[in-house]
Design a protein around this motif. Sequence first.
Motif, short mmCIF file in Angstrom:
data_model
loop_
_atom_site.label_atom_id
_atom_site.label_comp_id
_atom_site.label_asym_id
_atom_site.label_seq_id
_atom_site.Cartn_x
_atom_site.Cartn_y
_atom_site.Cartn_z
N ARG A 183 -42.57 17.26 100.14
CA ARG A 183 -43.79 17.87 101.12
C ARG A 183 -44.92 16.73 101.18
NH1 ARG A 183 -45.10 24.01 100.79
NH2 ARG A 183 -44.62 24.54 102.90
N ASP A 203 -36.31 25.48 105.23
CA ASP A 203 -36.40 26.49 106.39
C ASP A 203 -36.99 26.36 107.70
OD1 ASP A 203 -38.69 26.58 105.20
OD2 ASP A 203 -38.64 28.74 104.66
N ALA A 204 -36.73 25.17 108.31
CA ALA A 204 -37.31 24.87 109.45
C ALA A 204 -36.91 25.75 110.71
CB ALA A 204 -37.15 23.37 109.63
N LYS A 256 -46.20 29.60 111.82
CA LYS A 256 -46.11 29.80 110.63
C LYS A 256 -44.61 30.76 110.24
CE LYS A 256 -50.65 29.42 108.48
NZ LYS A 256 -51.77 30.07 108.09
N GLU A 257 -44.63 31.73 111.23
CA GLU A 257 -43.51 32.47 111.06
C GLU A 257 -42.30 31.87 111.61
OE1 GLU A 257 -44.35 36.87 111.87
OE2 GLU A 257 -42.57 36.90 113.25
N ASN A 258 -42.26 31.23 112.60
CA ASN A 258 -40.97 30.36 113.01
C ASN A 258 -40.79 29.30 112.36
OD1 ASN A 258 -40.71 32.43 115.04
ND2 ASN A 258 -41.99 31.42 116.73
N LYS A 259 -41.54 28.92 111.24
CA LYS A 259 -41.42 27.67 110.38
C LYS A 259 -41.32 26.12 111.27
CE LYS A 259 -40.02 30.37 107.09
NZ LYS A 259 -41.07 30.57 106.00
N THR A 260 -42.36 26.35 112.43
CA THR A 260 -42.45 25.21 113.04
C THR A 260 -43.70 24.27 112.74
OG1 THR A 260 -43.62 26.62 114.72
CG2 THR A 260 -41.14 25.91 115.25
N GLU A 294 -44.63 23.05 109.62
CA GLU A 294 -44.47 21.92 108.85
C GLU A 294 -43.98 20.43 109.62
OE1 GLU A 294 -42.74 22.10 105.08
OE2 GLU A 294 -43.06 24.47 104.98
N ASN A 318 -48.12 35.76 109.50
CA ASN A 318 -47.00 36.38 110.33
C ASN A 318 -47.75 36.90 111.57
OD1 ASN A 318 -47.71 38.93 109.55
ND2 ASN A 318 -46.22 38.47 107.85
N LEU A 371 -50.68 25.45 104.65
CA LEU A 371 -49.44 25.59 103.89
C LEU A 371 -49.13 26.49 102.81
CD1 LEU A 371 -47.96 22.13 104.87
CD2 LEU A 371 -47.53 24.30 106.03
#
Lengths: 238, 426
Positions: A47, A84-85, B225-229, B231, B320, B409
């Motif tokens: 990261r 976990d993308a 954040k919930e859908n992990k997009t 990052e 979330n 994050l």
Amino acid sequence: MAAVEVKKLVKKYGSMDAVKGISFSISEGEIFGLIGPNGAGKTTTLRVLATLLSINGGSVTILGYDLNKEASEIRKLISYLPEDAGAYKNLSGRAYLQFIANFFDRKDVFAMVQKGIEITDLGARIDDRVDTYSKGMMRRLLVGRALMTNPKLAILDEPTSGLDVINAQEIRKLVKSTAQSGTTVLLSSHNMLEVEYLCDRIALIAEGNIIETGKPKTLMEKYQARNIEEVFVRTVPK
Amino acid sequence: MSGLGNITKKEIRELLTPATFIPIIVVALIFATMGTSIQGLQEQSSEPPIIGIITEDNIGYGAMASTLLHKNAKSVFNSTSITDLHNGIEIVRQHEGVAVVIIPKNFTERIMQEQQGTIEVNWIMKGTGLMDSISSGALEVLLSYININLSKQLIEQNTTVNASFALSPTIRVETTSYKNRQFAGLSPNTIAGMLASQSMLIPLVMMMIIIMAGGIVITSMALEKENKTLETLLTLPVKRTSIVTGKIIAAAVIGLILAIIYMMGMQFYFKGFEVSGGVNLATYGLVLTTVDFLWIGISLFLALIAGLSLCMLLGTFAKNYKSAQTLTFPITMLALIPMFITMFADFDTLPLAVKVFTFAIPFSHPMMASRALLFDDYILVIGGIVYVGIFALITISIVVWVFKTDRLLTGTTKLKWIKRLKRQRF
């Protein structure tokens, strides 16, 4: 020139030291693997290199750019695949790839999307909404997204995580061919067979420190181990 | 423990969170405060109104009307000549009174001739809010009481008197002064009622846009954040400022569309409640020009941007979808409070603390703008625009800064100055 140069990298979460001054370098076109137990600092390191986290000490240079000062330049050259993308559920696979490609050079967008579609190998399902995809299909879409942009450095956190044997093997082949075309790859994995198959060099990381670095074969010889799993068991503190 | 008991216990434990109770407690407190305020207003309306009385007709019915006024109101200025009117208005204004009432020379004479006796009322309007006209309401009741008393007197004294005249022996001639303007023929109650019905739409539009678009922004952050997009998004070659402003613009557009749809229905609903009273405010110069609408538009736009950047900031705390729902509550409250304040009270007549509080909420400004512009109060409108603009800039800068830190994050930030402060204290 090294693609990645990490010197005495320190990363803290509050008072907890997640990474305690690690150093390593990755040559251009090399596949470098970070392996270690859960909580060792692999994902934190990835990261940091992906420009997501700031550093508390040391220095990181990626493709000649200083991470602290030139993160935006680095982002043009790298691609990061988190463990976990996910993707935007309301979009189709194609629309998602298009969305990502639009952030890059306008003249390359079409070619990028085509490459992404090819990598994902989803056939007609590429035009279905992402929320109808299975876990394997989703991972392939994300790998496609990560590799379609022709990154100079691909940072892949557990690229085959949660995939069945067939899908995992296809992705490994993809990673290998990507590196052969000149992309430097930094990956983390729990799968020792995968690491042995893919990586030119590996670093064993535990409790925020790098314990060993070297070619898989050299490390196996050094520890008189039959495979990397044995090297891992012998080197990583329990 | 039975299956039913086990499930019930688990559900109660999950539902018993601060997030469930705090909004309800805050709403209950707001209603309690509103109830107390209304009670205070009722008490205020039962107090005798502060007035000035000019009695030019000090005989017969004139004297009777004057006596009733003195008896039932608190008179702070008394005179027998209309030439003192200007002076009287000033004195009553200083005592925070509501009007100077004049019983003119021919009052008794006209009534004797079975013509309505004129009572001249020179209203001093304090503010355009409905609450500001409560004291004037008390005087209106008193003037009706005088009419009834004279009516009784007439009927008792003369049984052959014309019935319709006997029922209404007085007529009121009103002039309202407010912010160096004179409104002949209108009482503060009429003006406040008309302004309230005409300027209710903007606060409602503002509130709806903020609640709808604000919810979209907060949920969007939570879903990233919930859908992990998130990052992936943060590692793409795109400026943090573009991510923040892109989300704000998209939410503003969607919020506007939703608000327009909502308001189309609301407009029909409001038509049923319009207080026109057959009076056209435009004839009194109370009309918004194209430039005024431009000011309102700027104020509305900046407030929306400020509100959405505030939502964006709150959205960075959302983990979330569920936590996003809780985070929309403070924004809803911030939109509701100025809506109620501007609906019932005038900014000028608010107590200083409430004034500062109202001014500090960015959503208050477009809500107050239309009324302020009707009375040429450009300082409040332009001052509000400058404030909201600065507020929006600062909030967006904070959001962009948060986007550049680890907070988004990891939930932690590298605030060296806070750490230093803590070290110094402990």
